[in-house]
Design a protein around this motif. Structure first.
Motif, PDB file in Angstrom:
ATOM      1  N   PHE A 152      12.356  30.319  33.514  1.00 41.87           N
ATOM      2  CA  PHE A 152      12.638  31.667  34.006  1.00 41.87           C
ATOM      3  C   PHE A 152      11.321  32.410  34.195  1.00 41.87           C
ATOM      4  O   PHE A 152      10.312  32.067  33.571  1.00 41.87           O
ATOM      5  N   ARG A 153      11.351  33.445  35.028  1.00 36.96           N
ATOM      6  CA  ARG A 153      10.195  34.327  35.139  1.00 36.96           C
ATOM      7  C   ARG A 153      10.627  35.766  34.837  1.00 36.96           C
ATOM      8  O   ARG A 153      11.792  36.114  34.993  1.00 36.96           O
ATOM      9  N   PHE A 154       9.669  36.548  34.407  1.00 32.49           N
ATOM     10  CA  PHE A 154       9.961  37.940  34.053  1.00 32.49           C
ATOM     11  C   PHE A 154       8.740  38.787  34.322  1.00 32.49           C
ATOM     12  O   PHE A 154       7.605  38.315  34.341  1.00 32.49           O
ATOM     13  N   ASP A 155       8.980  40.059  34.537  1.00 29.59           N
ATOM     14  CA  ASP A 155       7.928  41.076  34.555  1.00 29.59           C
ATOM     15  C   ASP A 155       8.591  42.392  34.165  1.00 29.59           C
ATOM     16  O   ASP A 155       8.806  42.646  32.982  1.00 29.59           O
ATOM     17  N   GLU A 156       9.023  43.202  35.175  1.00 27.62           N
ATOM     18  CA  GLU A 156       9.759  44.418  34.844  1.00 27.62           C
ATOM     19  C   GLU A 156      11.223  44.131  34.564  1.00 27.62           C
ATOM     20  O   GLU A 156      11.957  45.010  34.136  1.00 27.62           O
ATOM     21  N   ARG A 157      11.664  42.893  34.812  1.00 25.32           N
ATOM     22  CA  ARG A 157      13.007  42.454  34.446  1.00 25.32           C
ATOM     23  C   ARG A 157      13.015  40.941  34.339  1.00 25.32           C
ATOM     24  O   ARG A 157      12.056  40.272  34.739  1.00 25.32           O
ATOM     25  N   LEU A 158      14.103  40.421  33.797  1.00 22.02           N
ATOM     26  CA  LEU A 158      14.287  38.970  33.697  1.00 22.02           C
ATOM     27  C   LEU A 158      15.027  38.495  34.944  1.00 22.02           C
ATOM     28  O   LEU A 158      16.104  39.001  35.275  1.00 22.02           O
ATOM     29  N   TYR A 159      14.471  37.500  35.634  1.00 25.67           N
ATOM     30  CA  TYR A 159      15.068  37.005  36.877  1.00 25.67           C
ATOM     31  C   TYR A 159      15.940  35.786  36.564  1.00 25.67           C
ATOM     32  O   TYR A 159      15.515  34.641  36.717  1.00 25.67           O
ATOM     33  N   ARG A 160      17.182  36.035  36.153  1.00 27.63           N
ATOM     34  CA  ARG A 160      18.093  34.929  35.846  1.00 27.63           C
ATOM     35  C   ARG A 160      18.568  34.222  37.112  1.00 27.63           C
ATOM     36  O   ARG A 160      18.893  33.045  37.077  1.00 27.63           O
ATOM     37  N   GLY A 202       5.160  41.781  39.552  1.00 31.22           N
ATOM     38  CA  GLY A 202       5.742  42.880  38.788  1.00 31.22           C
ATOM     39  C   GLY A 202       4.741  43.946  38.413  1.00 31.22           C
ATOM     40  O   GLY A 202       3.601  43.647  38.051  1.00 31.22           O
ATOM     41  N   THR A 203       5.173  45.191  38.472  1.00 27.38           N
ATOM     42  CA  THR A 203       4.289  46.317  38.132  1.00 27.38           C
ATOM     43  C   THR A 203       4.363  46.694  36.660  1.00 27.38           C
ATOM     44  O   THR A 203       3.639  47.579  36.227  1.00 27.38           O
ATOM     45  N   GLU A 204       5.230  46.044  35.899  1.00 29.90           N
ATOM     46  CA  GLU A 204       5.363  46.316  34.470  1.00 29.90           C
ATOM     47  C   GLU A 204       5.576  44.996  33.732  1.00 29.90           C
ATOM     48  O   GLU A 204       5.981  43.999  34.330  1.00 29.90           O
ATOM     49  N   THR A 205       5.315  45.014  32.417  1.00 33.31           N
ATOM     50  CA  THR A 205       5.570  43.850  31.570  1.00 33.31           C
ATOM     51  C   THR A 205       6.539  44.257  30.474  1.00 33.31           C
ATOM     52  O   THR A 205       6.189  45.037  29.590  1.00 33.31           O
ATOM     53  N   ARG A 206       7.770  43.735  30.562  1.00 34.14           N
ATOM     54  CA  ARG A 206       8.806  44.039  29.571  1.00 34.14           C
ATOM     55  C   ARG A 206       9.135  42.766  28.798  1.00 34.14           C
ATOM     56  O   ARG A 206      10.217  42.177  28.955  1.00 34.14           O
ATOM     57  N   LEU A 207       8.198  42.323  27.971  1.00 37.96           N
ATOM     58  CA  LEU A 207       8.364  41.079  27.229  1.00 37.96           C
ATOM     59  C   LEU A 207       9.529  41.170  26.254  1.00 37.96           C
ATOM     60  O   LEU A 207      10.376  40.274  26.191  1.00 37.96           O
ATOM     61  N   GLY A 208       9.583  42.248  25.463  1.00 33.61           N
ATOM     62  CA  GLY A 208      10.663  42.387  24.486  1.00 33.61           C
ATOM     63  C   GLY A 208      12.028  42.401  25.137  1.00 33.61           C
ATOM     64  O   GLY A 208      12.975  41.771  24.659  1.00 33.61           O
ATOM     65  N   GLN A 209      12.145  43.118  26.240  1.00 33.73           N
ATOM     66  CA  GLN A 209      13.431  43.208  26.935  1.00 33.73           C
ATOM     67  C   GLN A 209      13.846  41.859  27.510  1.00 33.73           C
ATOM     68  O   GLN A 209      15.018  41.472  27.433  1.00 33.73           O
ATOM     69  N   ALA A 210      12.902  41.121  28.108  1.00 37.06           N
ATOM     70  CA  ALA A 210      13.221  39.815  28.688  1.00 37.06           C
ATOM     71  C   ALA A 210      13.673  38.833  27.611  1.00 37.06           C
ATOM     72  O   ALA A 210      14.652  38.092  27.795  1.00 37.06           O
ATOM     73  N   LEU A 211      12.968  38.804  26.482  1.00 38.99           N
ATOM     74  CA  LEU A 211      13.345  37.903  25.393  1.00 38.99           C
ATOM     75  C   LEU A 211      14.725  38.259  24.835  1.00 38.99           C
ATOM     76  O   LEU A 211      15.564  37.381  24.609  1.00 38.99           O
ATOM     77  N   ALA A 212      14.961  39.559  24.626  1.00 42.61           N
ATOM     78  CA  ALA A 212      16.248  39.986  24.070  1.00 42.61           C
ATOM     79  C   ALA A 212      17.397  39.610  25.006  1.00 42.61           C
ATOM     80  O   ALA A 212      18.440  39.123  24.559  1.00 42.61           O
ATOM     81  N   GLN A 213      17.219  39.826  26.303  1.00 41.02           N
ATOM     82  CA  GLN A 213      18.286  39.493  27.246  1.00 41.02           C
ATOM     83  C   GLN A 213      18.519  37.993  27.308  1.00 41.02           C
ATOM     84  O   GLN A 213      19.667  37.535  27.357  1.00 41.02           O
TER      85      GLN A 213
END
Length: 837
Positions: A152-160, A202-213
């Motif tokens: 998977f890849r992520f930045d401002e969101r998780l791309y499922r 991505g313009t943001e890094t939401r690591l915690g949010q991506a992992l939690a989701q």
């Protein structure tokens, strides 16, 4: 409980179906004691039947008596069998493979080149390092020997919805050649282009949010662990501590792999360069550059401002020296502004270059210069202010534009009495009726106008002015005329060209009731989209950060005009945030704009920007000044009679898609150019040239469209050689930058990644481990086990009942019915033959 949502991840996983086992059983018999009631009942019924026939057949032969007893007893036996419900029970052994989840960071900080990469003379970006691990190392093959692998890849969101699924390798499946791509061994899925898949956008890094989701979505599957490739630049969203807690509860260890350098690179760069789009001979204007430095605090550098003709294509960063400044650099958290005052003395399009002299130790000298273009004209901006009534917005803007020396203002107030005095250069009593009059204007601002006052010729004249002359149109909805359907412009076929100009579609009702504007008793802030936040013509400050802060202080607006939706191709910039008016979970558009051929049309849901004056009178002026300049750009770019080269805006973020339109290209005879495509040369900041084809627009002869993605910070130049010309070309420049969030603290965050790994310790055998770099992941030190050993096999086997065949059930019931009918018929026939009543 939503069982569908719970089972969805299992349905999406790869389930290996095993052999089906079949056993015979009676449904009503669950234990041996369950046989007693039907057995006793059958014995009692059998004795009763024998006693009955012994009495009734006393005068008949004994053989006949026993035959009748047998037939009747057999009927009851068949009924008992039906009661017991015999069936063939089928069970299937299913295997759910163990899963390893790989999470790759694709935020813009992953596009950074780190100067201290060991063992290489050609440095790669952080994303390219991850792509090399996945595409060239044996890591994926070693994991797939035991697990299914999902990337998977992520930045401002998780791309499922955009992931790479690599199933477990079967034992008889050949392994790839040494050093080959892991996907070569797979016959299920072709090898992905890892660099393209992991392109930083991505313009943001939401690591915690991506992992939690991800942990939440995969909670019902046998996940062995999560491998995370990131620089640890968590800059927004939920804290990684939330993900750590979820991972503990799900017993899923996390293995972070730190990418990039743990040190800030020594670098000085020009972060931004701004200048007015239009200037006038003799009028002084300001050029502002923002300089950012890391590891060079206190160093004095020489900053130069140069100028050249924008049409010249010399070496990047060259030109006539205008001024030199000595600047003392600040620390990594400081943006240092440098301002130059310029007084132009001639007209034309000029390119201004801001350049920093070479600094010893600077790891990237390519970002030490920036360019911006200024159009010096000797004419004022011609604006037509059209209003259906004297609204407060109209009055404030009229006064503002009348005092602006660079604007020539004409007004048409449709409800005004003839001869009324208003502040303007000219007061019109009707809309322009000739091309000469209409084509003088650069911009029309329409406040809730009564479009039906325009004749069919004037309607076509306005549409042609926007489409072919690059006119800029600002339409502000209002409570009187905008949403009138029954007797208004929305229901009038003659107004179709006007409706086509709008970037939104209105509700067209024919029930006899017009859709009334929505009004609230309290203000609702504007909810800006990503495109709205990046649109510099909506900025209320000098930077995106300061603009966000100013819009955040704005209380909001009270009303908006209901619309059906934004049109295909239109860009929604802001939405009305009152949750009561959301449709299908989406807030209605308040600001939107689109290209209409060569022109630009901007839509506002109500005329309430005058409320910005409560914060600062300057904000209202800044809002409309930038907006009018933006929509009027099509008029400024009419530099060649052979066509125009248009882009959505002048400034983009890394990873953005730039849509390009070549409009009204003509051949040598000045007729619309007919060709399947035309080539566009895109010159990147590092000098590399990319050629893309602009495809013919089937809706307009002579127009061509295309797009490309910007992946480097700096100035891009777009060159379109005009076909059938000697050396004539159309040129545009755009500036690409990295968002401030991704610029702050770009170094690898070892402390946070180490905390994530240690916090997800499940037990002595299952514990997260942090690998500081891809080298440590592929060749860990002796005290650190390889990640392939730490990811335990969690394959799950389950016995799943298979529904009995309906055809078999129907077949045996049919046979049982036939047997029952046969027995009863045989008994009846024998009784008739022996004349037994």
């Amino acid at each position: 409980m939503n069982w569908i949502a719970l089972l969805a991840p299992i349905a999406a996983a790869d389930v290996v179906e095993g052999a089906v086992r079949t056993t015979f059983e009676f449904v009503r018999i669950q234990s041996n004691t369950d046989w007693i009631p039907p057995a006793v009942a059958f014995v009692v019924i059998g004795l009763f039947v024998r006693a009955m026939y012994r009495r009734d057949s006393a005068d008949l032969p004994r053989t006949v008596s026993w035959l009748l007893t047998f037939l009747r007893t057999a009927v009851f036996l068949a009924l008992v069998v039906l009661y017991l419900q015999p069936q063939w029970r089928m069970e299937q052994e299913n295997t759910l493979n163990s899963r390893v989840l790989i999470l790759a960071d694709t935020s813009l900080s992953m596009g950074i080149f780190d100067a201290d990469q060991p063992g290489t003379t050609q440095p790669a970006t952080r994303a390219q390092q991850v792509a090399a691990v996945l595409g060239m190392s044996p890591l994926l093959d070693e994991l797939r020997a035991t697990h299914d692998v999902e990337v998977f890849r992520f930045d401002e969101r998780l791309y499922r919805d955009a992931r790479v699924s690599l199933p477990k390798l079967e034992r008889n499946q050949p392994a790839p050649a040494a050093g080959g791509s892991s996907a070569e061994a797979s016959t299920v899925q072709p090898a992905p282009d890892w660099e393209e898949f992991l392109k930083p956008t991505g313009t943001e890094t939401r690591l915690g949010q991506a992992l939690a989701q991800l942990i939440h979505d995969e909670r019902n599957l046998p996940v062995s662990g999560i491998l995370v490739f990131t620089d640890g630049g968590q800059n927004t969203g939920v804290s990684p501590d939330v993900a750590i807690q979820l991972a503990r509860e799900a017993r899923v260890p996390i293995f972070p792999v730190g990418i990039g350098s743990d040190q800030l690179p020594i670098n000085v760069r020009i972060a931004d360069l701004t200048a007015p789009e239009r200037a006038y001979p003799g009028d002084r204007y300001t050029v502002t550059g923002l300089i950012h430095a890391q590891g060079l605090a206190g160093r004095v550098v020489s900053v130069q401002l140069l100028a050249r003709d924008a049409a010249a294509h010399g070496e990047t960063g060259t030109g006539e020296l205008l001024e030199t400044r000595q600047v003392t650099l600040g620390d990594a958290n400081e943006m240092l502004p440098v301002q130059f005052e310029i007084t132009p003395d001639q007209t034309g399009r000029r390119a201004l270059i801001l350049r920093i002299d070479d600094v010893p130790g600077d790891h990237n000298s390519e970002d030490n210069r920036r360019e911006v273009e200024v159009e010096v004209v000797d004419r004022k901006t011609r604006v037509l202010l059209l209003a259906g009534g004297p609204t407060r917005e109209y009055q404030f803007l009229r006064n503002l534009l009348y005092r602006d020396r660079s604007v020539e203002l004409d007004i048409l107030l449709q409800t005004a009495q003839v001869g009324i005095s208003q502040e303007s250069d000219r007061i019109l009593d009707h809309f322009p009726t000739t091309r000469e009059d209409m084509y003088e204007y650069d911009c029309v601002v329409a406040f809730d106008p009564d479009w039906q006052e325009l004749s069919p010729f004037q309607v076509d004249l306005l549409e042609t002015w926007v489409a072919e002359q690059g006119g800029g149109l600002i339409v502000v909805a209002g409570p009187v005329y905008t949403n009138r359907t029954i007797d208004g412009w929305l229901g009038n076929p003659a107004m179709a060209p006007i409706r086509a100009l709008y970037p939104v579609e209105f509700q067209r009702r024919f029930s006899g009731i017009d859709a009334a504007p929505y009004g609230s008793r309290e203000p609702w802030p504007l909810e800006f989209t990503r495109e709205g936040l990046e649109a510099e013509f909506l900025w209320l400050g000098d930077t995106e950060t300061s603009s966000r802060a100013m819009w955040g202080e704005f209380p909001g607006v009270y009303s908006f005009t209901p619309i059906r939706r934004a049109k295909e191709g239109a860009t929604v910039l802001a939405r009305f945030s009152d949750p009561q008016v959301a449709v299908a979970g989406e807030q209605p558009a308040y600001f939107a704009w689109h290209f209409y051929a060569s022109g630009r049309v901007f839509y506002a849901g109500s005329g309430e920007m005058w409320r910005l004056r409560a914060l600062n009178e300057r904000l209202f002026e800044q809002f409309y000044t930038k907006l009018i300049r933006h929509v009027s750009r099509g008029r400024l770019l009419r530099g060649s009679i052979r066509g125009m080269l248009l882009v959505g805006r002048d400034r983009y973020l890394i990873g953005d898609t730039v849509e390009v339109q070549a409009y009204r290209l003509t051949n040598a005879q000045l007729e619309p150019l007919e060709a399947p495509s035309v080539p566009l040369q895109v010159v990147a900041p590092d000098g590399r040239v990319q050629s893309i084809g602009l495809q013919a627009d089937p809706a307009r002869v002579g127009s061509f469209v295309g797009q490309f993605t910007v992946l480097q910070e700096g100035d891009y130049r777009l060159d379109l050689p005009i076909p059938e010309s000697s050396d004539e070309r159309l040129t545009r420049r755009i500036m690409v930058r990295i968002p401030q969030l991704e610029r702050e603290n770009p170094q690898r965050n070892d402390a946070m990644l180490q905390r994530v790994a240690q916090g997800t310790r499940v037990d002595a055998e299952q514990a997260g481990v942090y690998y500081a770099g891809v080298e440590e992941l592929l060749a860990p030190p002796p005290e650190t086990p390889p990640v392939t050993e730490l990811l335990k096999d969690r394959t799950r086997t389950s016995i799943v009942p298979v529904a009995p065949s309906k055809d078999w059930q129907r077949l045996w019931l049919t046979w049982m019915m036939a047997v029952l009918c046969g027995l009863l018929f045989a008994e009846w026939l024998i009784r008739r033959l022996v004349r037994l009543a």
